[in-house]
Design a protein around this motif. Sequence first.
Motif, PDB file in Angstrom:
ATOM      1  N   ALA A  30     -50.111-164.397 -20.598  1.00 20.13           N
ATOM      2  CA  ALA A  30     -51.464-163.880 -20.376  1.00 20.13           C
ATOM      3  C   ALA A  30     -51.872-162.964 -21.517  1.00 20.13           C
ATOM      4  N   LYS A  31     -53.110-163.102 -21.973  1.00 27.52           N
ATOM      5  CA  LYS A  31     -53.649-162.252 -23.038  1.00 27.52           C
ATOM      6  C   LYS A  31     -54.719-161.335 -22.461  1.00 27.52           C
ATOM      7  N   ILE A  32     -54.891-160.210 -23.118  1.00 32.48           N
ATOM      8  CA  ILE A  32     -55.917-159.271 -22.679  1.00 32.48           C
ATOM      9  C   ILE A  32     -57.292-159.922 -22.723  1.00 32.48           C
ATOM     10  N   SER A  33     -57.515-160.760 -23.720  1.00 33.03           N
ATOM     11  CA  SER A  33     -58.807-161.458 -23.806  1.00 33.03           C
ATOM     12  C   SER A  33     -59.007-162.385 -22.613  1.00 33.03           C
ATOM     13  N   ASP A  34     -57.922-163.012 -22.114  1.00 35.28           N
ATOM     14  CA  ASP A  34     -58.007-163.867 -20.927  1.00 35.28           C
ATOM     15  C   ASP A  34     -58.409-163.043 -19.702  1.00 35.28           C
ATOM     16  N   ILE A  35     -57.782-161.873 -19.580  1.00 34.33           N
ATOM     17  CA  ILE A  35     -58.056-161.005 -18.430  1.00 34.33           C
ATOM     18  C   ILE A  35     -59.492-160.497 -18.478  1.00 34.33           C
ATOM     19  N   PRO A  43     -63.350-157.654 -24.145  1.00 37.33           N
ATOM     20  CA  PRO A  43     -61.983-157.193 -24.409  1.00 37.33           C
ATOM     21  C   PRO A  43     -61.930-155.715 -24.787  1.00 37.33           C
ATOM     22  N   GLY A  44     -62.950-155.245 -25.501  1.00 37.28           N
ATOM     23  CA  GLY A  44     -62.952-153.844 -25.906  1.00 37.28           C
ATOM     24  C   GLY A  44     -63.025-152.897 -24.727  1.00 37.28           C
ATOM     25  N   SER A  45     -63.721-153.295 -23.660  1.00 36.19           N
ATOM     26  CA  SER A  45     -63.858-152.410 -22.504  1.00 36.19           C
ATOM     27  C   SER A  45     -62.544-152.263 -21.747  1.00 36.19           C
ATOM     28  N   PHE A  46     -61.636-153.214 -21.939  1.00 36.38           N
ATOM     29  CA  PHE A  46     -60.329-153.131 -21.284  1.00 36.38           C
ATOM     30  C   PHE A  46     -59.639-151.815 -21.614  1.00 36.38           C
ATOM     31  N   TYR A  47     -59.764-151.408 -22.882  1.00 33.63           N
ATOM     32  CA  TYR A  47     -59.030-150.231 -23.354  1.00 33.63           C
ATOM     33  C   TYR A  47     -59.647-148.916 -22.883  1.00 33.63           C
ATOM     34  N   ASN A  48     -60.763-148.985 -22.202  1.00 33.07           N
ATOM     35  CA  ASN A  48     -61.287-147.789 -21.550  1.00 33.07           C
ATOM     36  C   ASN A  48     -60.521-147.469 -20.270  1.00 33.07           C
ATOM     37  N   TYR A  49     -59.718-148.440 -19.814  1.00 39.52           N
ATOM     38  CA  TYR A  49     -59.012-148.283 -18.544  1.00 39.52           C
ATOM     39  C   TYR A  49     -57.495-148.375 -18.699  1.00 39.52           C
ATOM     40  N   GLU A  51     -54.108-148.834 -21.645  1.00 36.15           N
ATOM     41  CA  GLU A  51     -53.674-148.839 -23.045  1.00 36.15           C
ATOM     42  C   GLU A  51     -53.147-150.208 -23.455  1.00 36.15           C
ATOM     43  N   ASN A  52     -52.560-150.918 -22.501  1.00 37.33           N
ATOM     44  CA  ASN A  52     -51.962-152.214 -22.821  1.00 37.33           C
ATOM     45  C   ASN A  52     -51.763-153.015 -21.528  1.00 37.33           C
ATOM     46  N   GLU A  58     -48.267-152.064 -14.262  1.00 45.83           N
ATOM     47  CA  GLU A  58     -47.857-150.919 -13.469  1.00 45.83           C
ATOM     48  C   GLU A  58     -48.883-150.621 -12.378  1.00 45.83           C
ATOM     49  N   GLY A  59     -50.154-150.740 -12.714  1.00 47.80           N
ATOM     50  CA  GLY A  59     -51.202-150.529 -11.721  1.00 47.80           C
ATOM     51  C   GLY A  59     -51.104-151.525 -10.577  1.00 47.80           C
ATOM     52  N   LEU A  60     -50.778-152.764 -10.895  1.00 47.69           N
ATOM     53  CA  LEU A  60     -50.628-153.780  -9.859  1.00 47.69           C
ATOM     54  C   LEU A  60     -49.369-153.534  -9.032  1.00 47.69           C
ATOM     55  N   LEU A  61     -48.323-153.006  -9.663  1.00 51.19           N
ATOM     56  CA  LEU A  61     -47.113-152.655  -8.932  1.00 51.19           C
ATOM     57  C   LEU A  61     -47.409-151.556  -7.907  1.00 51.19           C
ATOM     58  N   GLU A  62     -48.194-150.575  -8.306  1.00 54.48           N
ATOM     59  CA  GLU A  62     -48.601-149.527  -7.371  1.00 54.48           C
ATOM     60  C   GLU A  62     -49.424-150.109  -6.226  1.00 54.48           C
ATOM     61  N   GLN A  63     -50.288-151.056  -6.562  1.00 49.67           N
ATOM     62  CA  GLN A  63     -51.113-151.709  -5.547  1.00 49.67           C
ATOM     63  C   GLN A  63     -50.232-152.466  -4.556  1.00 49.67           C
ATOM     64  N   PHE A  64     -49.234-153.157  -5.064  1.00 52.50           N
ATOM     65  CA  PHE A  64     -48.268-153.877  -4.222  1.00 52.50           C
ATOM     66  C   PHE A  64     -47.576-152.915  -3.262  1.00 52.50           C
TER      67      PHE A  64
END
Length: 202
Positions: A30-35, A43-49, A51-52, A58-64
Amino acid sequence: MPATPKGRRTEAAFLEAARQVFAEKGYFNAKISDIAQAAGKSPGSFYNYYENKEELLEGLLEQFSTEVLEESLKSQTDDPLGGIRGAVRAYWTTYRKYLAEMVGVFQMSMTDPVFADRWRENRAAGIRAVLAGIKHAEKAGYRVGLDPSALASAIVSLLESYCWTWMAAGGDANVDPPDDETSIETLSAIWYRTLYFRHEPG
């Protein structure tokens, strides 16, 4: 977490898009551009939320973890077996829902020491919950007869390994694939019988 409602909606869109892309392409492919494309964002707005991509995982792990806890709490009951079964069902069904993320988490924990520490922190929450159940059984007069911390670690490992084996690793050779209810009942019985097999009078 972004403070504004719009920011929270955007972050939620990235999380949901990541789940979709991870399921379709796998975490490493998976690429950041895909997400970003799946989220309908640049893609640039991704980095407002984030870093990588690792931080997003990790955020999805917390959600799980949050979903497992919330579903487990819904099934709390005075019946020990019912409570254990509810906890197992919550873990089993949420693991299936987040299967692509769990594969990514496992892969990252094998290659990234920082992420391995993060995964151990996640396990610690489950171990604390199991420890609370062990203490409850002992207060009710059941003699577990095992080191509580080691036992809690073993139960959490049992759940993780069984889910991984049958959902991600193709199952075991010469073993018929169990359906969901068989898996849930088997795991619940092992956990319950370990804690509640011996009652001390008085």
